[in-house]
Write a protein that holds these residues in place. Structure first.
Motif, short mmCIF file in Angstrom:
data_model
loop_
_atom_site.label_atom_id
_atom_site.label_comp_id
_atom_site.label_asym_id
_atom_site.label_seq_id
_atom_site.Cartn_x
_atom_site.Cartn_y
_atom_site.Cartn_z
N VAL A 70 -28.62 -9.74 22.49
CA VAL A 70 -28.74 -9.95 23.93
C VAL A 70 -29.59 -11.19 24.19
N GLU A 117 -25.90 -1.44 32.15
CA GLU A 117 -25.52 -1.38 30.73
C GLU A 117 -25.89 -0.03 30.15
N ARG A 118 -27.06 0.46 30.49
CA ARG A 118 -27.53 1.76 29.98
C ARG A 118 -26.59 2.87 30.44
N ALA A 177 -23.27 2.53 28.61
CA ALA A 177 -23.42 2.91 27.20
C ALA A 177 -23.47 4.42 27.06
N TRP A 217 -18.36 5.13 21.79
CA TRP A 217 -19.56 4.46 21.27
C TRP A 217 -20.29 5.49 20.41
N LEU A 227 -25.49 3.96 18.29
CA LEU A 227 -26.17 2.84 18.95
C LEU A 227 -27.59 2.78 18.39
N ARG A 264 -31.11 0.23 17.72
CA ARG A 264 -31.86 -0.98 17.98
C ARG A 264 -32.13 -1.68 16.66
N TYR A 310 -33.93 -8.32 20.14
CA TYR A 310 -33.27 -7.75 21.31
C TYR A 310 -31.79 -7.68 20.94
N ALA A 311 -31.49 -6.74 20.08
CA ALA A 311 -30.13 -6.63 19.53
C ALA A 311 -29.88 -5.18 19.14
N ASN A 312 -28.60 -4.86 19.04
CA ASN A 312 -28.25 -3.52 18.55
C ASN A 312 -27.13 -3.61 17.53
N LEU A 318 -23.70 -6.51 30.40
CA LEU A 318 -24.45 -7.59 29.74
C LEU A 318 -23.56 -8.50 28.91
O1 LIG Z 1 -30.39 -3.39 24.47
C1 LIG Z 1 -29.29 -3.66 23.96
O2 LIG Z 1 -29.11 -3.69 22.73
C2 LIG Z 1 -28.05 -3.80 24.88
C3 LIG Z 1 -27.70 -2.43 25.32
C4 LIG Z 1 -26.76 -1.62 24.81
C5 LIG Z 1 -26.77 -0.36 25.51
C6 LIG Z 1 -27.89 -0.56 26.43
O3 LIG Z 1 -28.35 0.26 27.21
O4 LIG Z 1 -28.43 -1.83 26.28
#
Ligand SMILES: O=C(O)CC1=CCC(=O)O1
Length: 96
Positions: free
Chosen positions: A9, A27-28, A31, A40, A43, A45, A50-52, A73
């Motif tokens: 991100v 986005e949250r 997701a 999905w 998920l 972190r 700032y990546a997943n 995003l």
């Molecule tokens: O924070 C991130 O990696 C982008 C993201 C994916 C799902 C979410 O809520 O944020």
């Protein structure tokens, strides 16, 4: 079909905070919706970034593209995708 997806991100520093916060919340929500459908599947972190790293379970590349490109995003993410298939040494019979 399973896909490994890494999302980095990169929200521009000059994007107004309120706008950025709105996008992050959207986005949250999206997701969580997609986790609820099973598309999905994972998920995670990436520590320190700032990546997943995510695992998507979808019908194919087109569905994956449609999902990813519709994420709030998306305009501010660098995304890398790798298709996955079963490893012959996996002990997990449900790896699909
Ligand atoms: O924070 C991130 O990696 C982008 C993201 C994916 C799902 C979410 O809520 O944020």
């Amino acid at each position: 079909m399973l896909f490994h997806v890494e999302m980095e991100v990169r929200i521009p520093h000059d994007l107004p905070t309120e706008r950025a916060d709105t996008l992050k919340q959207a986005e949250r929500v999206r997701a969580m919706e997609l986790q609820g459908t099973g598309a999905w599947r994972h998920l995670w972190r990436v520590a320190g970034r700032y990546a997943n790293v995510s695992i998507f379970d979808v019908s194919g590349a087109q569905e994956l593209h449609d999902i990813l490109s519709s994420l709030p995003l998306f305009p501010f993410m660098e995304i890398r995708v790798a298709p996955l298939c079963r490893h012959p040494s996996s002990i997990h019979d449900d790896d699909r």
